[in-house]
Motif scaffolding. Sequence first.
Motif, PDB file in Angstrom:
ATOM      1  N   SER A 124       0.827  -1.212   0.000  1.00 35.03           N
ATOM      2  CA  SER A 124       0.000   0.000   0.000  1.00 35.03           C
ATOM      3  C   SER A 124       0.859   1.258   0.000  1.00 35.03           C
ATOM      4  O   SER A 124       0.568   2.221  -0.701  1.00 35.03           O
ATOM      5  CB  SER A 124      -0.941   0.015   1.204  1.00 35.03           C
ATOM      6  N   GLN A 125       1.917   1.254   0.802  1.00 36.36           N
ATOM      7  CA  GLN A 125       2.819   2.409   0.842  1.00 36.36           C
ATOM      8  C   GLN A 125       3.492   2.625  -0.502  1.00 36.36           C
ATOM      9  O   GLN A 125       3.606   3.752  -0.972  1.00 36.36           O
ATOM     10  CB  GLN A 125       3.896   2.204   1.916  1.00 36.36           C
ATOM     11  N   TYR A 134      -3.697   3.744  -3.277  1.00 39.62           N
ATOM     12  CA  TYR A 134      -3.316   2.706  -2.331  1.00 39.62           C
ATOM     13  C   TYR A 134      -4.091   1.417  -2.516  1.00 39.62           C
ATOM     14  O   TYR A 134      -3.921   0.482  -1.769  1.00 39.62           O
ATOM     15  CB  TYR A 134      -3.438   3.190  -0.882  1.00 39.62           C
ATOM     16  N   ASP A 135      -4.906   1.328  -3.547  1.00 44.37           N
ATOM     17  CA  ASP A 135      -5.660   0.100  -3.778  1.00 44.37           C
ATOM     18  C   ASP A 135      -5.978  -0.013  -5.262  1.00 44.37           C
ATOM     19  O   ASP A 135      -6.857   0.680  -5.757  1.00 44.37           O
ATOM     20  CB  ASP A 135      -6.948   0.110  -2.950  1.00 44.37           C
ATOM     21  N   ASP A 139      -2.276  -4.985  -7.978  1.00 43.10           N
ATOM     22  CA  ASP A 139      -1.141  -4.177  -7.529  1.00 43.10           C
ATOM     23  C   ASP A 139       0.032  -5.004  -7.013  1.00 43.10           C
ATOM     24  O   ASP A 139       1.171  -4.752  -7.368  1.00 43.10           O
ATOM     25  CB  ASP A 139      -1.588  -3.157  -6.495  1.00 43.10           C
TER      26      ASP A 139
END
Length: 179
Positions: A124-125, A134-135, A139
């Motif tokens: 997420s970071q 962040y989503d 990913d």
Amino acid sequence: MVLDIMLPGISGISLCQRIKSRWDVPVMLVTAKGEVSDRIAGLEAEADDYVAKPFHPRELALRAQRLVRRTDSSRVVVTAGVRLELDPASHDVIVGTERVSLTNTEYKLLAALISHPNSPLDFSQLLLMCWGEYDRHGDREMIKAAIYRMRHKLEAAVPGSAAAIESVRGTGYLLRADR
């Protein structure tokens, strides 16, 4: 680092001062306190930015991105005795004396890791720092594939240099740095 001013047990301003006295890391204060005196206190505590609530998540992401870009020390790191230097003009990395071409994705990921040496960054970071989100669907797989390709490029340039990028099981990645 994004830090709220109203934390349980310690003031975010005090924590910001402690962090800035020990590490050269960008700090953004986020708070419901939006008065001029509050903003001044935050900036006097050496915060690099101050965002008052309510704010749009995209604004926070863009501000964080800008802080990472402005941090000049985030361009060079020495790891396993090898110097890694980012070249923002070409999106290359110089490994020792060898220039290595990276894709845009690889470059963004390496820049994020270099800007936080010896600190594990979760998926997420990494997404927030590299793309302001962040989503995203797929990913983790995208990051894993880019790190895999980047490690091979680094290793081809200077044997042993790829070991600097460590997987943190179940979390993300870490760039192990000497300084």
